[in-house]
Design an enzyme around this catalytic site. Structure first.
Site, mmCIF file in Angstrom:
data_model
loop_
_atom_site.group_PDB
_atom_site.id
_atom_site.type_symbol
_atom_site.label_atom_id
_atom_site.label_comp_id
_atom_site.label_asym_id
_atom_site.label_seq_id
_atom_site.Cartn_x
_atom_site.Cartn_y
_atom_site.Cartn_z
ATOM 1 N N SER A 59 -3.439 2.530 10.003
ATOM 2 C CA SER A 59 -3.599 1.610 8.977
ATOM 3 C C SER A 59 -4.185 2.154 7.669
ATOM 4 O O SER A 59 -4.159 1.611 6.555
ATOM 5 C CB SER A 59 -3.681 0.464 9.327
ATOM 6 O OG SER A 59 -2.980 -0.364 9.952
ATOM 7 N N LYS A 62 -2.161 2.717 4.795
ATOM 8 C CA LYS A 62 -2.120 1.795 3.483
ATOM 9 C C LYS A 62 -2.847 2.084 2.249
ATOM 10 O O LYS A 62 -2.447 1.338 1.239
ATOM 11 C CB LYS A 62 -2.323 0.349 4.112
ATOM 12 C CG LYS A 62 -1.316 -0.044 5.177
ATOM 13 C CD LYS A 62 -1.896 -1.418 5.834
ATOM 14 C CE LYS A 62 -0.809 -2.047 6.872
ATOM 15 N NZ LYS A 62 -1.209 -1.595 8.185
ATOM 16 N N SER A 119 -4.218 -6.218 6.357
ATOM 17 C CA SER A 119 -3.291 -5.132 7.085
ATOM 18 C C SER A 119 -2.265 -5.299 7.578
ATOM 19 O O SER A 119 -1.504 -4.902 8.624
ATOM 20 C CB SER A 119 -4.348 -4.211 7.904
ATOM 21 O OG SER A 119 -4.052 -2.854 8.345
ATOM 22 N N LYS A 222 -10.873 0.862 4.256
ATOM 23 C CA LYS A 222 -9.806 0.464 5.030
ATOM 24 C C LYS A 222 -9.962 0.873 6.323
ATOM 25 O O LYS A 222 -10.615 2.021 6.669
ATOM 26 C CB LYS A 222 -8.773 1.103 4.544
ATOM 27 C CG LYS A 222 -7.107 0.690 4.993
ATOM 28 C CD LYS A 222 -6.860 -0.902 4.695
ATOM 29 C CE LYS A 222 -5.692 -1.377 5.652
ATOM 30 N NZ LYS A 222 -6.369 -1.833 7.055
#
Length: 463
Positions: A59, A62, A119, A222
Site C-alpha cells: 500500500s 497509494k 488504505s 503510509k
C-alpha cells in the site's frame, strides 16, 4: 556399511546434525528486508541497507496515487470537491475497502483521506478512474510520474498495491516519492498525519497510529502489507526544524516495523551530514523476495522485541541495532517487567518501552461523503507527451479479486432490493443536490455484508 554398528551410528549422528541444521534454519528470521533513511530537504542518505533491491510496495503504492491526484488538482483538472464515483470495477477490489454501493458519490478530499489513512483499495481505484477517466489511464500517469521523478526500479500495475509480482519498487525509489510528495505538495501533510478516521459512527484506525501518537515529531506517512512484501512503511519525523524520511520494507510485524522506524529516527537525528545523495544511487542490488515471504519472516515475539528495541537498554551511539536479537541478548531480557499475571505479554507496556508512551490522545478525523461538484477533466497527455500504448498496463484480476467477485455475485442474488438501493448519479440529481448522499444515514451507502471490510491482516496489539 549401514548394517554394521558403526554404520548405524554414523547414520544416527548425520541425521542428528542435519535435523538440528534444519531446525535452526526453520527458526531463522530474514529480518528487515531493506531500508533507507534520508534528509527530506537535502536527500542525503544517513543510513541504508539493500536500498536498491527490488521489493513489493504493497500500500505504499497509494502515495503515488495521491501524488498523481494532487498534480491533477494543481494543474486545474480537478479540485478537492470534484466527484469520485464508486464503480463496479472499483467495488470489485478485495479488502481493505470501504464497500460503498455502486454509484455512491464522494469528494476527492474524502477519497484522499480514506486511501492515506484507511488504505481502502476500492476507493484508490475509484479515485484513479475519476482523475484520469479509467484505471488504465491512471496507471499510465503513475508510471509516467515515476519515470519523471527518477524512480528507476519502480513499475505500477495497480493503484493500491494488492498482490501483483509485476508491481515492484525499491526503498530508494519510495524515499524519492516521499520526498517529492512533501516538497511538491506541502498540503498533502494534512492528509497522511491522522491516526484514524471517523465515518458516521464507524472508526477507521490507521495502521500507523501508534507511530504517530508516540514518536516525537512523527507526521506521516503510509504503511503497507501483503504477504510477499512483509510489513512496509514510509515514515517522516520533524524535530528542531529538520525532517527525516525513512522507508522500511519487509518487517516481520507491524510492531517491528514501527519500533525499527522509531529507533532509526532516534539514531538518525544524532547524525549530521551523510554521504551519497539518494538520487545518485543507481542500479538494482537484487530481485524481490520469493512468494510467501511473510511465512519465512515471522514476528520476532515479545522477548525479541524487548531485546532489540527496549529504549531503557539501547546503546547511545552507532548503527549496530539492525540485526536480530542474539541468544545472548535474549537471555539478558527480564520478562517480569512486561508480562501479565497469566503469563502472556503485556503489549501496553511493550509499546511504552519500545515506542514510548502516548504523547498525543487518539482523536480520529471526522469525514463524510462531502458535497461533490463537477467531474475531473482527464488529461490528454501526461508529463508533456503522449503515453505509448506499451506503457499503459492493463489491470488484471488476481485470484483474490476473482474470489471476491464470485462471493459478491452470490450475495447479490440474496440481497433484498439491491438494485433499487444503488445510489446513481441520476437519482442524486433528481433529489435536488449533488451532495445529497452526504445527508443519508452512513449505513445506507454500503453494500450489505461488505461495508467497512476489515483490513488484511486484522489489527492486533502488536500491529
Amino acid at each position: 556399511m549401514f548394517s554394521s554398528p558403526i554404520g548405524r551410528l554414523t547414520v544416527f549422528f548425520l541425521a542428528l546434525f542435519f535435523g538440528a541444521a534444519a531446525l535452526n534454519s526453520g527458526s531463522a528470521r530474514a529480518d528487515i528486508g531493506a531500508f533507507i533513511l534520508v534528509d527530506a530537504k537535502t536527500g542525503k542518505v544517513l543510513e541504508e541497507k539493500n536500498a536498491t533491491r527490488k521489493w513489493y510496495p504493497a500500500s505504499l503504492t497509494k502515495m503515488m496515487t495521491a501524488y498523481v491526484t494532487f498534480k491533477a488538482i494543481r494543474e486545474g483538472r480537478a479540485t478537492l470537491n470534484s466527484a469520485v464515483v464508486q464503480s463496479k470495477n472499483s467495488l470489485s477490489e478485495p479488502p481493505s475497502k470501504m464497500g460503498f454501493k455502486v454509484g455512491t458519490r464522494f469528494t476527492i478530499d474524502t477519497a484522499l483521506k480514506i486511501i492515506l489513512v484507511k488504505s481502502a483499495n476500492d476507493v484508490a481505484v475509484a479515485l484513479g478512474e475519476a482523475v484520469s477517466g479509467s484505471e488504465s489511464a491512471f496507471l499510465a500517469a503513475m508510471n509516467a510520474e515515476a519515470r519523471r521523478l527518477g524512480m528507476t526500479n519502480t513499475r505500477f500495475t495497480n493503484p493500491h498495491g494488492l498482490p501483483d509480482n509485476g508491481q515492484v519498487t525499491t526503498a530508494r525509489d519510495m524515499a524519492i516519492l516521499a520526498m517529492a510528495l512533501r516538497r511538491d505538495f506541502p498540503e498533502s501533510k494534512k492528509f497522511y498525519n491522522h491516526p484514524g478516521l471517523r465515518f458516521g459512527k464507524k472508526t477507521l484506525r490507521s495502521a500507523n497510529r501508534e507511530f504517530l501518537l508516540r514518536v516525537p515529531g512523527a507526521n506521516g506517512m503510509k504503511t503497507g502489507y501483503i504477504c510477499n512484501s512483509g510489513y512496509n512503511v514510509a515514515a517522516s519525523v520533524t524535530r528542531r526544524g529538520r525532517t527525516l524520511i525513512a522507508v522500511i520494507l519487509g518487517a516481520g510485524s507491524g510492531l517491528e516495523r514501527t519500533a525499527f522506524a522509531r529507533q532509526l529516527f532516534d539514531k538518525g537525528f544524532r547524525k549530521r551530514g551523510g554521504g551519497k545523495n539518494v538520487a545518485s544511487m543507481t542500479g538494482s542490488s537484487g530481485n524481490p523476495p520469493a512468494n510467501g515471504y511473510c511465512r519465512r519472516n515471522r514476528s520476532p515475539g515479545a522477548k525479541a522485541y524487548m531485546a532489540r528495541f527496549d529504549m531503557k537498554n539501547e546503546p547511545s551511539g552507532g548503527f549496530l541495532f539492525f540485526r536480530s536479537a542474539s541468544d545472548k541478548q535474549l537471555k539478558k531480557v527480564d520478562e517480569s517487567g512486561f508480562t501479565l499475571a497469566n503469563g502472556k505479554p503485556d503489549w501496553a507496556k511493550i509499546l511504552d518501552r519500545t515506542l514510548g508512551p502516548r504523547r498525543i490522545a487518539y482523536k480520529p478525523l471526522q469525514v463524510s461523503l462531502g458535497k461533490p461538484s463537477g467531474t475531473p477533466k482527464a488529461a490528454a497527455n501526461i508529463a508533456g507527451s503522449q503515453i505509448p500504448a506499451s506503457d499503459i498496463p492493463v489491470p488484471a484480476a488476481n485470484p483474490m479479486r476473482r474470489a471476491e467477485i464470485e462471493i459478491r455475485a452470490k450475495l447479490q442474488n440474496t440481497a433484498q432490493g439491491s438494485a433499487s438501493d444503488a445510489i446513481t448519479q441520476s437519482a442524486s440529481a433528481s433529489a435536488g443536490s449533488a451532495g445529497e448522499p452526504a445527508q443519508a444515514a452512513p449505513g445506507s451507502i454500503f453494500r450489505k455484508g461488505l461495508d467497512f471490510t476489515v483490513p488484511v491482516p486484522a489489527p492486533s496489539p502488536r500491529k
